[in-house]
Design a protein around this motif. Structure first.
Motif, short mmCIF file in Angstrom:
data_model
loop_
_atom_site.label_atom_id
_atom_site.label_comp_id
_atom_site.label_asym_id
_atom_site.label_seq_id
_atom_site.Cartn_x
_atom_site.Cartn_y
_atom_site.Cartn_z
N VAL A 62 80.09 152.46 27.68
CA VAL A 62 79.84 153.66 28.90
C VAL A 62 81.20 153.79 29.48
CG1 VAL A 62 77.60 152.80 29.34
CG2 VAL A 62 79.64 151.87 30.64
N ASP A 63 81.49 155.02 30.21
CA ASP A 63 82.48 155.42 31.04
C ASP A 63 82.23 154.89 32.41
OD1 ASP A 63 84.61 157.35 31.97
OD2 ASP A 63 82.84 158.51 32.84
N ILE A 64 83.09 155.05 33.41
CA ILE A 64 82.77 154.54 34.50
C ILE A 64 82.42 155.66 35.40
CG2 ILE A 64 83.65 153.25 36.41
CD1 ILE A 64 84.75 151.11 34.68
N ASP A 65 83.54 156.30 35.90
CA ASP A 65 83.50 157.31 37.09
C ASP A 65 82.37 158.49 36.46
OD1 ASP A 65 85.26 156.09 38.68
OD2 ASP A 65 86.88 156.61 37.36
N GLU A 66 81.48 158.74 37.52
CA GLU A 66 80.37 159.53 37.53
C GLU A 66 79.29 159.18 36.31
OE1 GLU A 66 80.81 160.45 40.33
OE2 GLU A 66 82.80 160.48 39.83
N THR A 67 79.52 157.93 35.61
CA THR A 67 78.61 157.60 34.61
C THR A 67 77.87 156.46 35.10
OG1 THR A 67 80.00 158.55 32.89
CG2 THR A 67 78.54 156.81 32.19
N VAL A 68 78.48 155.37 35.68
CA VAL A 68 77.95 154.36 36.31
C VAL A 68 78.38 154.24 37.75
CG1 VAL A 68 77.78 152.93 34.08
CG2 VAL A 68 79.56 152.54 35.52
N MET A 96 81.70 168.00 39.60
CA MET A 96 82.51 167.97 40.78
C MET A 96 84.00 168.04 39.83
SD MET A 96 81.66 164.95 43.34
CE MET A 96 81.84 163.87 41.84
N TYR A 97 84.17 167.66 38.63
CA TYR A 97 85.34 167.86 37.73
C TYR A 97 85.28 167.61 36.43
CZ TYR A 97 85.34 162.56 38.12
OH TYR A 97 84.68 161.37 37.98
N GLY A 98 86.14 167.71 35.60
CA GLY A 98 86.16 167.08 33.91
C GLY A 98 86.81 168.25 33.09
N GLY A 152 78.36 159.12 29.03
CA GLY A 152 79.55 159.69 29.73
C GLY A 152 79.16 160.91 30.46
N ASP A 153 79.91 161.32 31.46
CA ASP A 153 79.73 162.40 32.07
C ASP A 153 80.68 163.65 31.56
OD1 ASP A 153 82.07 160.83 33.58
OD2 ASP A 153 82.39 162.84 34.22
N ASN A 154 81.47 163.01 30.78
CA ASN A 154 82.52 164.02 30.09
C ASN A 154 82.59 164.14 28.51
OD1 ASN A 154 85.12 165.44 29.29
ND2 ASN A 154 86.17 164.46 31.22
N SER A 200 84.62 164.13 26.26
CA SER A 200 85.47 163.39 25.61
C SER A 200 85.11 161.98 25.71
CB SER A 200 86.73 163.61 26.39
OG SER A 200 87.05 164.92 26.33
N ASP A 201 84.29 161.64 26.37
CA ASP A 201 83.72 160.14 26.53
C ASP A 201 82.89 159.71 25.00
OD1 ASP A 201 84.69 159.62 28.98
OD2 ASP A 201 82.62 160.55 30.01
N PHE A 202 82.61 160.84 24.35
CA PHE A 202 81.83 160.65 23.09
C PHE A 202 82.84 160.88 22.00
CE2 PHE A 202 78.96 162.66 26.35
CZ PHE A 202 78.28 161.30 26.54
MG LIG Z 1 83.61 159.90 33.89
#
Ligand SMILES: [Mg+2]
Length: 261
Positions: free
Chosen positions: A77-83, A231-233, A192-194, A196-198
């Motif tokens: 898992v990613d952290i920011d905006e994911t968990v 919000m961002y990405g 992930g929320d992005n 690029s997390d995948f």
């Molecule tokens: Mg994130």
């Protein structure tokens, strides 16, 4: 110098709309208001996050059936905006008339005060009951390491320890870190929320993002669990034709990039 003090004084004395009128960058940063408001106030944000983690649970159950028994299992898992939900940081920046300042980000992460993204904790605790470990692969810096761990631990996230928290190592490219985990574990799914997390195919290899998403459509909600983040990405980079645009120029590019009729 006089101008600087004038701006500081304005920041403390004037209401937000007046700051925006006297500071074009603050006006540009206000573009982010609706995105942050949606994440903080809409039921839909929460519902989508639960939906993502409900799919994650179903997918995990399926993937466990076919997992290679010679290796341990994990999710990445990613952290920011994911968990963790960092919308209070984004709200703070807008109220200051900014979209992002690295110094403020460090101040926010040091507080270890982020709340959970809805559904994340329940899913990762469920995974733990199935002997599925969690690796947290994040682009937070080494300087944020201790506070990040403490934030995750305070909220009760499983496997929040030195062996499972993987912060940025020189590059924001997560692929080498994913490969490190893949060498030892069955990675049953990634959250992930992005994009690029995948995989790097979506934004980092110069390919057409929408075409790559279409090609990978069977993966979403299955192998790739996507969380909402308005919000961002990396998606923003598609709008900005130029690396070093200031906030006002970025706002102009956002307007120019809109589809209309
Ligand atoms: Mg994130």
């Amino acid at each position: 110098m006089t101008k600087f003090f004038f701006q500081v004084a304005l920041t403390f004395l004037l209401p937000l709309d007046l700051i925006a009128q006297t500071n074009p960058a603050a006006q540009a940063a206000k573009d982010y208001t609706i995105a942050v408001a949606w994440q903080q106030h809409s039921g839909e944000y929460r519902a989508l996050s639960f939906q993502a983690y409900n799919f994650a649970k179903l997918s995990l159950q399926e993937r466990l059936k076919g997992a290679d028994a010679s290796k341990p299992n994990c999710v990445v898992v990613d952290i920011d905006e994911t968990v963790l939900d960092n919308s209070p940081f984004q709200g703070h920046e807008i109220q200051k008339g900014l979209s992002y300042a690295a110094k403020d980000w460090s101040e926010w992460t040091a507080k270890a005060a982020a709340d959970t993204v809805p559904g994340a904790l329940g899913f990762l605790k469920y995974a733990q009951t199935q002997n599925v470990e969690t690796f947290y692969i994040t682009n937070r810096d080494q300087a944020d390491y201790k506070a990040t761990l403490s934030n995750l631990q305070r909220l009760g996230f499983p496997y929040a320890d030195d062996a499972h928290l993987v912060v940025k190592q020189g590059t924001s490219d997560k692929e080498p870190r994913r490969q490190q985990v893949l060498g030892k574990y069955n990675v049953l799914l990634l959250c992930g929320d992005n994009l690029s997390d995948f995989s790097n195919v979506f934004y980092r290899e110069g390919k057409n993002t929408k075409e790559e998403v279409d090609k990978a459509q069977q993966e979403f909600g299955n192998h790739f669990i996507v969380l909402p983040n308005p919000m961002y990405g990396d998606w923003e980079k598609l709008l900005y034709k130029g690396e070093h645009l200031n906030e006002t120029q970025r706002a102009q590019q956002r307007i120019e990039g809109l589809k209309s009729y």
